[in-house]
Design a protein around this motif. Sequence first.
Motif, PDB file in Angstrom:
ATOM      1  N   GLY A  16       0.960  -1.266   0.180  1.00  0.00           N
ATOM      2  CA  GLY A  16       0.167   0.136  -0.023  1.00  0.00           C
ATOM      3  C   GLY A  16       0.731   0.968  -0.002  1.00  0.00           C
ATOM      4  N   LYS A  17       1.986   1.168   0.316  1.00  0.00           N
ATOM      5  CA  LYS A  17       2.905   2.339   0.299  1.00  0.00           C
ATOM      6  C   LYS A  17       3.490   2.551  -1.198  1.00  0.00           C
ATOM      7  CE  LYS A  17       3.406   2.870   4.883  1.00  0.00           C
ATOM      8  NZ  LYS A  17       2.964   4.026   5.727  1.00  0.00           N
ATOM      9  N   ASP A  18       4.026   3.912  -1.034  1.00  0.00           N
ATOM     10  CA  ASP A  18       4.382   4.325  -2.584  1.00  0.00           C
ATOM     11  C   ASP A  18       6.005   4.339  -2.593  1.00  0.00           C
ATOM     12  OD1 ASP A  18       2.197   7.085  -3.117  1.00  0.00           O
ATOM     13  OD2 ASP A  18       1.893   4.811  -3.178  1.00  0.00           O
ATOM     14  N   VAL A  19       6.674   3.828  -3.663  1.00  0.00           N
ATOM     15  CA  VAL A  19       8.120   3.684  -3.703  1.00  0.00           C
ATOM     16  C   VAL A  19       8.600   4.299  -4.744  1.00  0.00           C
ATOM     17  CG1 VAL A  19       8.350   1.657  -2.385  1.00  0.00           C
ATOM     18  CG2 VAL A  19       8.303   1.506  -4.918  1.00  0.00           C
ATOM     19  N   GLU A  20       9.751   4.988  -4.693  1.00  0.00           N
ATOM     20  CA  GLU A  20      10.403   5.467  -5.855  1.00  0.00           C
ATOM     21  C   GLU A  20      11.801   5.167  -6.137  1.00  0.00           C
ATOM     22  OE1 GLU A  20       9.070  10.016  -5.941  1.00  0.00           O
ATOM     23  OE2 GLU A  20      10.904   9.740  -5.598  1.00  0.00           O
ATOM     24  N   THR A  78       8.212   5.193 -10.219  1.00  0.00           N
ATOM     25  CA  THR A  78       7.371   5.311  -9.012  1.00  0.00           C
ATOM     26  C   THR A  78       6.434   4.143  -8.934  1.00  0.00           C
ATOM     27  OG1 THR A  78       7.722   7.714  -8.878  1.00  0.00           O
ATOM     28  CG2 THR A  78       5.802   6.823  -7.616  1.00  0.00           C
ATOM     29  N   ILE A  79       6.263   3.617  -7.905  1.00  0.00           N
ATOM     30  CA  ILE A  79       4.922   2.551  -7.980  1.00  0.00           C
ATOM     31  C   ILE A  79       4.259   2.942  -6.747  1.00  0.00           C
ATOM     32  CG2 ILE A  79       4.720   0.264  -7.683  1.00  0.00           C
ATOM     33  CD1 ILE A  79       7.569  -0.534  -8.385  1.00  0.00           C
ATOM     34  N   GLN A  80       2.989   3.281  -6.930  1.00  0.00           N
ATOM     35  CA  GLN A  80       2.038   3.838  -6.024  1.00  0.00           C
ATOM     36  C   GLN A  80       1.358   2.368  -5.578  1.00  0.00           C
ATOM     37  OE1 GLN A  80      -0.094   6.462  -8.825  1.00  0.00           O
ATOM     38  NE2 GLN A  80       0.636   8.054  -7.491  1.00  0.00           N
ATOM     39  N   ARG A  81       0.821   2.529  -4.308  1.00  0.00           N
ATOM     40  CA  ARG A  81       0.012   1.511  -3.735  1.00  0.00           C
ATOM     41  C   ARG A  81       0.486   0.283  -3.806  1.00  0.00           C
ATOM     42  NH1 ARG A  81      -2.797   4.799  -6.671  1.00  0.00           N
ATOM     43  NH2 ARG A  81      -3.398   3.182  -7.864  1.00  0.00           N
ATOM     44  N   THR A  82       1.969  -0.145  -3.431  1.00  0.00           N
ATOM     45  CA  THR A  82       2.407  -1.136  -4.099  1.00  0.00           C
ATOM     46  C   THR A  82       1.847  -2.525  -3.481  1.00  0.00           C
ATOM     47  OG1 THR A  82       3.752  -1.036  -1.748  1.00  0.00           O
ATOM     48  CG2 THR A  82       4.881  -0.350  -3.808  1.00  0.00           C
ATOM     49  N   GLN A  83       1.867  -3.573  -4.405  1.00  0.00           N
ATOM     50  CA  GLN A  83       1.319  -4.813  -3.834  1.00  0.00           C
ATOM     51  C   GLN A  83       2.458  -6.151  -3.966  1.00  0.00           C
ATOM     52  OE1 GLN A  83      -2.111  -5.188  -3.735  1.00  0.00           O
ATOM     53  NE2 GLN A  83      -2.057  -3.064  -3.698  1.00  0.00           N
ATOM     54  N   THR A 116      11.237  -5.529  -2.101  1.00  0.00           N
ATOM     55  CA  THR A 116      10.417  -6.529  -1.622  1.00  0.00           C
ATOM     56  C   THR A 116       8.966  -5.731  -0.648  1.00  0.00           C
ATOM     57  OG1 THR A 116      12.389  -7.729  -0.993  1.00  0.00           O
ATOM     58  CG2 THR A 116      10.393  -8.225   0.435  1.00  0.00           C
ATOM     59  N   VAL A 117       7.871  -6.179  -1.040  1.00  0.00           N
ATOM     60  CA  VAL A 117       6.419  -5.495  -0.328  1.00  0.00           C
ATOM     61  C   VAL A 117       6.132  -6.556   0.305  1.00  0.00           C
ATOM     62  CG1 VAL A 117       4.496  -4.827  -1.066  1.00  0.00           C
ATOM     63  CG2 VAL A 117       6.462  -4.458  -2.797  1.00  0.00           C
TER      64      VAL A 117
END
Lengths: 118, 114
Positions: A16-20, A78-83, A116-117
């Motif tokens: 659910g977090k965003d990553v850059e 950027t990946i939003q709302r990571t799964q 890693t999510v």
Amino acid sequence: GAGVSQSPSNKVTEKGKDVELRCDPISGHTALYWYRQRLGQGLEFLIYFQGNSAPDKSGLPSDRFSAERTGESVSTLTIQRTQQEDSAVYLCASSLGLGGRLAYNEQFFGPGTRLTVL
Amino acid sequence: AQSVSQHNHHVILSEAASLELGCNYSYGGTVNLFWYVQYPGQHLQLLLKYFSGDPLVKGIKGFEAEFIKSKFSFNLRKPSVQWSDTAEYFCAVSRKAAGNKLTFGGGTRVLVKP
């Protein structure tokens, strides 16, 4: 440095977090590519930048993924709302750019960012 | 859609044995062909490439590959492997018309026993 660099080398995040993710291409390389490698699978193309042309986003798996490039230098994925299925090694590559000579087609890869999510 | 197939997922062999890794692609137009290698803990490195000309291409570390257009193949070979050739090998294809983005095969893990 002489090669493609990527940061961070490892990123652990919660669902659910965003990553850059950042990529610094080789200086003078006008083309920049993002790929990802999920565990046990081959590399998948994500997005491609060539100079000032509109990027080729045909490989992005969903609208949660986006990328930008500043001129012909740094790129950020950027990946939003990571799964959890986003867990993979994200690889960046650069090349001199389109042209008839092979030198323009060779892509040089960075070391990757392992995401890693949880 | 363009695809690249590598026939073997895992290969185990002894030092001094010969190695051949298969690669086939589906696209019928003009393509560029590559073999990349990823040694344990290292990033992808280019082994060899084919753009045009002599279909037998020699790369680094004693590797070679042969482009057979009629078979849509670009197989990688090495006559005598060493323990240091333990790595994962990826075949890849690109087309200038598609921005030279690489389409990769699934990779082949090669383990060379000393």
